[in-house]
Write a protein that holds these residues in place. Structure first.
Motif, PDB file in Angstrom:
ATOM      1  N   PRO A 192      42.768  -0.269   5.587  1.00  0.00           N
ATOM      2  CA  PRO A 192      42.556   0.460   4.338  1.00  0.00           C
ATOM      3  C   PRO A 192      42.675  -0.394   3.069  1.00  0.00           C
ATOM      4  N   ALA A 193      42.793  -1.717   3.212  1.00  0.00           N
ATOM      5  CA  ALA A 193      42.908  -2.546   1.993  1.00  0.00           C
ATOM      6  C   ALA A 193      41.572  -2.579   1.253  1.00  0.00           C
ATOM      7  N   ILE A 194      41.660  -2.684  -0.052  1.00  0.00           N
ATOM      8  CA  ILE A 194      40.458  -2.789  -0.879  1.00  0.00           C
ATOM      9  C   ILE A 194      40.544  -4.100  -1.646  1.00  0.00           C
ATOM     10  N   GLU A 195      39.483  -4.838  -1.649  1.00  0.00           N
ATOM     11  CA  GLU A 195      39.424  -6.114  -2.369  1.00  0.00           C
ATOM     12  C   GLU A 195      39.893  -5.889  -3.821  1.00  0.00           C
ATOM     13  N   PRO A 196      40.985  -6.570  -4.256  1.00  0.00           N
ATOM     14  CA  PRO A 196      41.528  -6.318  -5.597  1.00  0.00           C
ATOM     15  C   PRO A 196      40.483  -6.483  -6.706  1.00  0.00           C
ATOM     16  N   ALA A 217      27.370  -0.478  -7.542  1.00  0.00           N
ATOM     17  CA  ALA A 217      27.510  -0.243  -6.096  1.00  0.00           C
ATOM     18  C   ALA A 217      28.296   1.038  -5.886  1.00  0.00           C
ATOM     19  N   ALA A 218      28.063   1.642  -4.743  1.00  0.00           N
ATOM     20  CA  ALA A 218      28.841   2.825  -4.360  1.00  0.00           C
ATOM     21  C   ALA A 218      29.117   2.678  -2.874  1.00  0.00           C
ATOM     22  N   ILE A 219      30.394   2.618  -2.517  1.00  0.00           N
ATOM     23  CA  ILE A 219      30.725   2.314  -1.122  1.00  0.00           C
ATOM     24  C   ILE A 219      31.772   3.290  -0.587  1.00  0.00           C
ATOM     25  N   ASP A 220      31.656   3.566   0.712  1.00  0.00           N
ATOM     26  CA  ASP A 220      32.595   4.475   1.370  1.00  0.00           C
ATOM     27  C   ASP A 220      33.457   3.727   2.386  1.00  0.00           C
ATOM     28  N   VAL A 221      33.136   2.458   2.599  1.00  0.00           N
ATOM     29  CA  VAL A 221      33.798   1.693   3.657  1.00  0.00           C
ATOM     30  C   VAL A 221      34.184   0.322   3.099  1.00  0.00           C
ATOM     31  N   PHE A 222      35.213  -0.273   3.686  1.00  0.00           N
ATOM     32  CA  PHE A 222      35.799  -1.490   3.129  1.00  0.00           C
ATOM     33  C   PHE A 222      35.941  -2.549   4.221  1.00  0.00           C
ATOM     34  N   GLU A 223      35.937  -3.798   3.763  1.00  0.00           N
ATOM     35  CA  GLU A 223      35.928  -4.887   4.740  1.00  0.00           C
ATOM     36  C   GLU A 223      37.204  -4.914   5.590  1.00  0.00           C
ATOM     37  N   ASN A 224      38.351  -4.647   4.952  1.00  0.00           N
ATOM     38  CA  ASN A 224      39.624  -4.697   5.699  1.00  0.00           C
ATOM     39  C   ASN A 224      40.375  -3.383   5.510  1.00  0.00           C
ATOM     40  N   ILE A 250      30.097  -5.324   6.916  1.00  0.00           N
ATOM     41  CA  ILE A 250      28.670  -5.669   6.789  1.00  0.00           C
ATOM     42  C   ILE A 250      28.405  -6.265   5.399  1.00  0.00           C
ATOM     43  N   VAL A 251      29.240  -5.880   4.437  1.00  0.00           N
ATOM     44  CA  VAL A 251      29.102  -6.421   3.074  1.00  0.00           C
ATOM     45  C   VAL A 251      30.266  -7.382   2.815  1.00  0.00           C
ATOM     46  N   ASP A 252      29.957  -8.579   2.316  1.00  0.00           N
ATOM     47  CA  ASP A 252      31.000  -9.519   1.912  1.00  0.00           C
ATOM     48  C   ASP A 252      31.615  -8.966   0.615  1.00  0.00           C
ATOM     49  N   GLU A 253      32.820  -8.401   0.753  1.00  0.00           N
ATOM     50  CA  GLU A 253      33.425  -7.645  -0.353  1.00  0.00           C
ATOM     51  C   GLU A 253      33.782  -8.529  -1.555  1.00  0.00           C
ATOM     52  N   LYS A 254      34.202  -9.767  -1.287  1.00  0.00           N
ATOM     53  CA  LYS A 254      34.506 -10.680  -2.401  1.00  0.00           C
ATOM     54  C   LYS A 254      33.223 -10.992  -3.164  1.00  0.00           C
ATOM     55  N   ALA A 255      32.135 -11.230  -2.416  1.00  0.00           N
ATOM     56  CA  ALA A 255      30.840 -11.527  -3.052  1.00  0.00           C
ATOM     57  C   ALA A 255      30.348 -10.309  -3.832  1.00  0.00           C
ATOM     58  N   LEU A 256      30.638  -9.120  -3.318  1.00  0.00           N
ATOM     59  CA  LEU A 256      30.243  -7.894  -4.033  1.00  0.00           C
ATOM     60  C   LEU A 256      30.985  -7.805  -5.360  1.00  0.00           C
ATOM     61  N   ALA A 257      32.302  -8.066  -5.323  1.00  0.00           N
ATOM     62  CA  ALA A 257      33.097  -7.998  -6.557  1.00  0.00           C
ATOM     63  C   ALA A 257      32.542  -8.980  -7.588  1.00  0.00           C
ATOM     64  N   GLU A 258      32.199 -10.166  -7.124  1.00  0.00           N
ATOM     65  CA  GLU A 258      31.675 -11.208  -8.015  1.00  0.00           C
ATOM     66  C   GLU A 258      30.316 -10.766  -8.593  1.00  0.00           C
ATOM     67  N   ALA A 259      29.466 -10.203  -7.729  1.00  0.00           N
ATOM     68  CA  ALA A 259      28.120  -9.786  -8.165  1.00  0.00           C
ATOM     69  C   ALA A 259      28.204  -8.648  -9.193  1.00  0.00           C
ATOM     70  N   LEU A 260      29.204  -7.779  -9.019  1.00  0.00           N
ATOM     71  CA  LEU A 260      29.352  -6.658  -9.971  1.00  0.00           C
ATOM     72  C   LEU A 260      29.930  -7.153 -11.299  1.00  0.00           C
ATOM     73  N   LYS A 261      30.885  -8.076 -11.174  1.00  0.00           N
ATOM     74  CA  LYS A 261      31.528  -8.623 -12.375  1.00  0.00           C
ATOM     75  C   LYS A 261      30.534  -9.435 -13.214  1.00  0.00           C
ATOM     76  N   SER A 262      29.728 -10.228 -12.519  1.00  0.00           N
ATOM     77  CA  SER A 262      28.782 -11.095 -13.235  1.00  0.00           C
ATOM     78  C   SER A 262      27.477 -10.368 -13.566  1.00  0.00           C
ATOM     79  N   LYS A 263      27.399  -9.078 -13.189  1.00  0.00           N
ATOM     80  CA  LYS A 263      26.194  -8.249 -13.419  1.00  0.00           C
ATOM     81  C   LYS A 263      24.972  -8.826 -12.710  1.00  0.00           C
TER      82      LYS A 263
END
Ligand code: DGY
Length: 323
Positions: free
Chosen positions: A272-276, A263-270, A245-258
């Protein structure tokens, strides 16, 4: 004696119910997710009357075919059922059930635990203390964000979303905004929650946004790069629903760029992999799909999945029939 295949070890409470009902049970002997080929091999060999499956099993047309025409039910031990092709099951005349209700409180608790933890920088503080970096109280050290009286935005006011909203309004005097495809005026009266006609309106006005929609084609990447731009720079995203439901790459970018604060998440896009890109960020808390993982709740889920199987194979309508 009806034969049931259980795709992986589950709490004993569920197995006991099936055994007490005089069912013959085969449990995957290895405590691991079966690949599709492995699952198909078990089903072809076993001639099972029902299958107890988990959210980590991909259940589709090929799996139904392998199960054979004597197999009447696939009972999913989860409230979410995006892992099951429900329309293929309908075509084959196979019943599908899930386990709603019994995990509502636990998932709502976990959602709130994540919300409080990210706002109060609990994980960061813990890492700091364990690394031996604490040399005494400082007026400016690890300053977080208050939760009480802030605005919580709920996306999806189902069982879990409304429970989170209840805790927010009653426990923390938060203002609650919500978006859902259906407006719930009764809930508004009892909690003071305010309906927003669009997701965007929630995103723009909330200090914390918590996602509680099911995964389906229309909700994939519902929260994306544009959503993060719409949110306040000081806002936090919480996700305990489904990763895609959340674009994980976009989330990483949004957190990095402030673009958002955290964010606090319990679930991942793929899973058990987690977006590096998320791994080394300080402004995110990640738990490994644990939101329903308490002993009490997993026992109840195991019992309910067994009740669905028993009802369906004794000619009754299972309590949580989806198809
Ligand atoms: C569910 O039941 O769908 C949950 O994700 C399990 O934790």
């Amino acid at each position: 004696m009806p034969k049931i295949f259980v795709t992986r070890k589950i709490p004993e409470a569920g197995i006991k119910k099936l055994i007490d009902a005089k069912y013959d049970i085969d449990v995957n002997p290895e405590d691991k997710v079966l690949s599709k080929d492995e699952l198909i091999a078990f089903l072809k060999k076993g001639n099972y009357d029902g299958v107890l499956c988990l959210l980590t099993d991909k259940i589709d047309k090929d799996v139904f075919e392998a199960a054979g025409s004597q197999c009447k039910i696939f009972a999913n031990m989860a409230v979410g059922f995006d892992n099951v092709d429900v329309s293929a099951a309908k075509e084959k005349g196979i019943m599908i059930t899930n386990t709603p209700g019994v995990l509502t409180d636990t998932v709502a608790e976990h959602t709130f635990a994540l919300l409080l933890a990210i706002a109060h920088r609990i994980s960061e503080g813990e890492r700091f203390a364990r690394a031996g970096k604490y040399h005494g109280w400082e007026p400016m050290m690890l300053l977080g964000t208050d939760v009480s009286k802030k605005t919580l935005g709920i996306i999806g006011l189902g069982r879990i979303g409304s429970r989170v909203a209840h805790h927010a309004a009653k426990g923390f005097e938060m203002k609650v905004l919500y978006y859902d495809v259906k407006r719930n005026e009764e809930f508004e009266k009892e909690s003071g929650a305010v309906f927003c006609p669009t997701v965007d309106e929630v995103l723009k006005n909330a200090d914390f946004v918590s996602v509680h929609v099911p995964l389906m084609p229309a909700t994939k990447h519902l929260i994306n790069a544009e959503s993060f731009k719409a949110m306040k720079k000081t806002a936090y995203l919480i996700n305990t629903s489904r990763g895609p439901i959340v674009d994980e790459k976009a989330l990483a970018e949004a957190l990095k760029s402030k673009t958002i604060k955290g964010a606090a998440i319990d679930v991942f896009e793929n899973e058990p992999a987690i977006e590096p890109g998320l791994i080394n960020l300080e402004n995110i808390i990640m738990t490994p799909h644990l939101a329903s993982a308490t002993e009490e709740t997993r026992n109840k889920m195991a019992e309910l999945v067994a009740e669905n199987i028993i009802a369906s194979l004794s000619g009754q309508k299972p309590p949580n029939l989806l198809a």
